[in-house]
Design a protein around this motif. Sequence first.
Motif, PDB file in Angstrom:
ATOM      1  N   THR A 118      27.549  39.099  46.308  1.00  0.00           N
ATOM      2  CA  THR A 118      28.975  39.223  46.020  1.00  0.00           C
ATOM      3  C   THR A 118      29.227  39.017  44.539  1.00  0.00           C
ATOM      4  OG1 THR A 118      29.556  38.418  48.189  1.00  0.00           O
ATOM      5  CG2 THR A 118      31.276  38.288  46.529  1.00  0.00           C
ATOM      6  N   PRO A 148      32.172  38.255  42.183  1.00  0.00           N
ATOM      7  CA  PRO A 148      33.583  37.921  42.028  1.00  0.00           C
ATOM      8  C   PRO A 148      34.006  38.146  40.581  1.00  0.00           C
ATOM      9  CG  PRO A 148      32.285  35.926  42.014  1.00  0.00           C
ATOM     10  CD  PRO A 148      31.329  37.084  41.963  1.00  0.00           C
ATOM     11  N   ARG A 149      35.301  38.070  40.330  1.00  0.00           N
ATOM     12  CA  ARG A 149      35.775  38.224  38.958  1.00  0.00           C
ATOM     13  C   ARG A 149      35.623  36.872  38.244  1.00  0.00           C
ATOM     14  NH1 ARG A 149      39.195  42.417  37.932  1.00  0.00           N
ATOM     15  NH2 ARG A 149      39.574  42.465  40.160  1.00  0.00           N
ATOM     16  N   GLY A 167      33.628  34.422  38.174  1.00  0.00           N
ATOM     17  CA  GLY A 167      32.771  33.359  38.685  1.00  0.00           C
ATOM     18  C   GLY A 167      31.327  33.802  38.848  1.00  0.00           C
ATOM     19  N   ARG A 201      25.157  29.640  46.699  1.00  0.00           N
ATOM     20  CA  ARG A 201      26.013  29.744  45.522  1.00  0.00           C
ATOM     21  C   ARG A 201      25.390  28.958  44.391  1.00  0.00           C
ATOM     22  NH1 ARG A 201      30.431  28.237  50.038  1.00  0.00           N
ATOM     23  NH2 ARG A 201      28.910  26.598  50.346  1.00  0.00           N
ATOM     24  N   TRP A 253      32.563  24.473  53.203  1.00  0.00           N
ATOM     25  CA  TRP A 253      33.456  25.521  52.695  1.00  0.00           C
ATOM     26  C   TRP A 253      34.750  24.863  52.233  1.00  0.00           C
ATOM     27  CZ3 TRP A 253      31.455  30.360  52.503  1.00  0.00           C
ATOM     28  CH2 TRP A 253      30.389  30.652  53.348  1.00  0.00           C
ATOM     29  N   GLY A 310      43.234  36.657  54.889  1.00  0.00           N
ATOM     30  CA  GLY A 310      42.380  37.549  54.106  1.00  0.00           C
ATOM     31  C   GLY A 310      42.051  38.812  54.873  1.00  0.00           C
ATOM     32  N   GLN A 315      40.015  40.893  49.934  1.00  0.00           N
ATOM     33  CA  GLN A 315      41.254  40.418  49.316  1.00  0.00           C
ATOM     34  C   GLN A 315      41.693  39.205  50.135  1.00  0.00           C
ATOM     35  OE1 GLN A 315      43.857  43.489  47.428  1.00  0.00           O
ATOM     36  NE2 GLN A 315      43.251  44.712  49.193  1.00  0.00           N
ATOM     37  N   GLY A 340      44.508  33.210  47.335  1.00  0.00           N
ATOM     38  CA  GLY A 340      43.971  32.226  46.402  1.00  0.00           C
ATOM     39  C   GLY A 340      42.709  32.646  45.671  1.00  0.00           C
ATOM     40  N   HIS A 341      42.240  33.886  45.893  1.00  0.00           N
ATOM     41  CA  HIS A 341      41.026  34.359  45.208  1.00  0.00           C
ATOM     42  C   HIS A 341      41.270  35.729  44.609  1.00  0.00           C
ATOM     43  CE1 HIS A 341      38.469  31.292  47.039  1.00  0.00           C
ATOM     44  NE2 HIS A 341      39.168  31.500  48.141  1.00  0.00           N
ATOM     45  N   PRO A 342      40.654  36.006  43.448  1.00  0.00           N
ATOM     46  CA  PRO A 342      40.709  37.376  42.955  1.00  0.00           C
ATOM     47  C   PRO A 342      39.882  38.274  43.875  1.00  0.00           C
ATOM     48  CG  PRO A 342      39.383  35.984  41.489  1.00  0.00           C
ATOM     49  CD  PRO A 342      39.910  35.103  42.572  1.00  0.00           C
ATOM     50  N   ARG A 373      37.055  40.552  45.454  1.00  0.00           N
ATOM     51  CA  ARG A 373      35.627  40.579  45.160  1.00  0.00           C
ATOM     52  C   ARG A 373      34.946  41.701  45.954  1.00  0.00           C
ATOM     53  NH1 ARG A 373      36.890  35.855  48.034  1.00  0.00           N
ATOM     54  NH2 ARG A 373      35.568  35.610  49.875  1.00  0.00           N
TER      55      ARG A 373
END
Length: 384
Positions: free
Chosen positions: A85, A87-88, A90, A157, A222, A291, A352, A355-357, A359
């Motif tokens: 993944t 992400p923007r 991160g 991660r 999580w 989401g 989408q 709370g998250h951009p 990805r």
Amino acid sequence: MTLVVNPYEIMSAWRAAGRPATLGSHVRGQLDRLCRVTGVADPERRYADSLTDLLGTSADRPLGAPPAWPSFVSDDHTPAEFSVTVPRGGPPSVRVLTEPGCGAATLAGNGRSGWAALRRLAGRWEFSLEPLRRVETLFFPAAPQGAFALWCAMELRAHEGPGFKAYVNPGAHGPGPAAEVVDEAMARFGYARAWAAVRAHIAARRPDDDRFAFVGVDLGSWAAPRVKVYVAHHRFDLDGVRRVAGLHGGGCPERAVRFCRVAGATNRFDGRPLLSCLSFSGGPDTSGPTGHTLHLPVRDYVGDDACARDRAASVLRDQGLPTALLDRALGAVSRRRPADGVGLISYLSLVQAAGHPPRVTAYLSSEAYRVGSPRTRRPRPEKS
Ligand code: TRP
């Protein structure tokens, strides 16, 4: 983003690994290289050991032997699949999906082996299986039906410990009651209210256009554990994409539409179905999905993996995300030329979530058993 390796290091990691003898060594080698290219450190090889738990008895199977069970985790029946993944902003994350019960003789045994693997991991990483126990009687009948009983995933991660996920089958009692099974599961998870809008949307589609494929439960560490319902969309088009993406109030349906245009290069999806993953977190007061992820089975909409790779790169660029990691990840799982097969990139997805951009995730096949033949005709090199 700083990456810990250069391409030469990956080449030497391939060389050092030699020819893997077992399925476990093949898949562990791929995960190890993926961790290196994404900057995910494997403290004391704990991820490698956990992957062995996740593969169950398949880990020790000679690579030359056929798959123990026609696992539907991947097209060639390898009971493992990776994803990366981006992400923007991160760091990237790597996840591996497996079918721990792949070697069992029956589907009920398959489920029991899956639970055994989860118990080992829960002991190793100190997490609770309570969320899955809530729905145990629903998804694990004495004589389950369908193509799988329990799949597990481990997400790695860069700066925190791993997270785990379990996937169960809404069709465990046969395809007829699948919708009622999901309704009951969502009630037990405390999401009856949030689920109602999604249920109404699905009920308004033509019968059989939307089928419940999987229910996913986050386990372990999580920030906001989710429950996820996966719906396969048959006879689907961009208008359908717009509508289902709109069920998550905080998302941008047009972003999902553009993602499908770029990744699928078509307006109609009559091949392998796209899947929506509607996710729920935050407990009983949540009023709708928090989401939406659109999964596009890119392998069915291209002739070969060179084209799939270009689609993935276009999607990343279109969403303003970097593309360099994609090629490194491909080089970490496979040494073949992308044009020589199809299916190495199985899915592309756009998430989408509140709370998250946004990805983008690329799903990468292990191809332990077989490489799909490209459907693109290429001129054969001249023989001299
Ligand atoms: N192989 C199955 C499929 O193609 C299940 C699966 C594996 C899947 N990875 C996935 C489904 C990613 C959706 C997204 O459906």
